[in-house]
Design an enzyme around this catalytic site. Structure first.
Site, mmCIF file in Angstrom:
data_model
loop_
_atom_site.group_PDB
_atom_site.id
_atom_site.type_symbol
_atom_site.label_atom_id
_atom_site.label_comp_id
_atom_site.label_asym_id
_atom_site.label_seq_id
_atom_site.Cartn_x
_atom_site.Cartn_y
_atom_site.Cartn_z
ATOM 1 N NE ARG A 176 -3.630 -2.462 0.016
ATOM 2 C CZ ARG A 176 -3.333 -3.600 -0.618
ATOM 3 N NH1 ARG A 176 -2.225 -3.679 -1.347
ATOM 4 N NH2 ARG A 176 -4.132 -4.635 -0.561
ATOM 5 C CB SER A 226 -10.312 -2.738 3.137
ATOM 6 O OG SER A 226 -10.861 -3.905 2.587
ATOM 7 C CD GLU A 296 -6.096 -0.785 2.362
ATOM 8 O OE1 GLU A 296 -6.764 -0.941 1.318
ATOM 9 O OE2 GLU A 296 -5.659 -1.722 3.031
#
Length: 309
Positions: A176, A226, A296
């Site tokens: 990420r 998410s 995230e």
């Protein structure tokens, strides 16, 4: 007065109807949350996008790149300066096993286009609700695959409006993260290298992954996807579920009862509700398991000013 001047100047760079003042950003986010942009710009060409960035740099105007708003929460006070949206840069071209896609193309559409040409390698992305630009910035991944497995190069704008061509090894792709996010670059386009595959196998994989996503994720409600990164050796959703947080929330924001890793907007949530729910989940998981959940999703923009008596 400043905003009006920016609109006037930017209307010489892009189509005037693609420059908007005080535009509600909730219309451009998957959560349906967020205040207004001072000025919202949607260029139709890469050259115009570069000119907008150069204009902002020259005049010291803050500029924020908004993709398709799938992985972020914009606070209720909105975003100051210029919000740049590249969704009109959505061209997808396939030549043999090489796939070219502009920043604003949805990665789901790129995955489908590749599959239609019997190309394998992007099936993992058939359910990721983001643009190519966003997927590149965060090295998006799902179901065992990620962008770094298939990327060849990426064309970006620097914060000063210069154009760079970055090869895979220059992108610093990790879990990420990327040099794009680190350096504040704006993605213009990307080139992927795939492989010829068996059409039936590709179609079956996409059908399977699509079923998994639709059956397990609360797609019937607005959400940011998410919310939390996967903690080492654990799963965020399981930790939240085992903390008894499903169905809990603030206002109209709620931890999904279908998938604990998602926070949904049941209809009238504010960004503050959503962010407060995130903090509540983090606090309870910390108290229960002594594990820090890291977001995230990106939380951006400004809070609404508080009324002082």
């Amino acid at each position: 007065m400043m905003k009006e001047q920016w609109v006037k100047d930017l209307s010489t760079i892009v189509n005037p109807q693609d420059v908007k003042i005080d535009e509600p950003l909730k219309n451009y986010t998957m959560t349906k949350l967020g205040g207004n942009a001072d000025v919202f710009v949607m260029p139709s060409t890469e050259e115009a996008a570069a000119e907008v960035v150069r204009y902002a740099h020259l005049h010291k105007i803050p500029i924020f790149l908004l993709g398709n708003g799938s992985n972020m929460v914009i606070r209720d006070g909105g975003i100051r300066g210029i919000v740049l949206n590249l969704s009109k840069l959505d061209q997808i071209c396939i030549d043999g096993t090489t796939v070219y896609a502009q920043s604003g193309a949805l990665i789901i559409d790129v995955s489908k286009a590749a599959a239609a040409k019997s190309l394998t390698g992007l099936e993992f992305s058939c359910g990721i609700p983001g643009s190519i630009g966003g997927a590149m910035a965060m090295n998006a991944g799902a179901y065992g695959g990620e962008i770094k497995d298939v990327i060849v190069s990426c064309k970006v704008l620097t914060p000063t409006g210069d154009v760079l061509e970055l090869l895979k090894e220059q992108l610093e792709l990790g879990y990420r993260k990327s040099i794009i996010a680190k350096n504040g670059y704006y993605v213009l386009s990307s080139v992927f290298e795939l492989q010829k595959g068996d059409q039936e196998t590709i179609d079956a994989t996409i059908a399977d992954l699509t079923f998994k996503r639709q059956s397990k994720q609360p797609l019937e409600y607005p959400s940011a996807g998410s919310v939390f990164k996967r903690p080492p050796g654990n799963f965020a959703g399981k930790l939240i579920q085992d903390s008894g947080m499903q169905g809990k929330g603030v206002g109209d924001a709620e931890v999904s009862t279908k998938h604990a890793g998602f926070i949904i907007n049941k209809g009238n949530a504010t960004a503050s509700d959503y962010i407060d729910t995130i903090h509540m989940v983090q606090r309870v998981v910390k108290e229960t398991f002594d594990i820090d959940l890291e977001t995230e999703v990106k939380i951006v923009g400004e809070d609404l000013p508080t009324n002082k008596n």
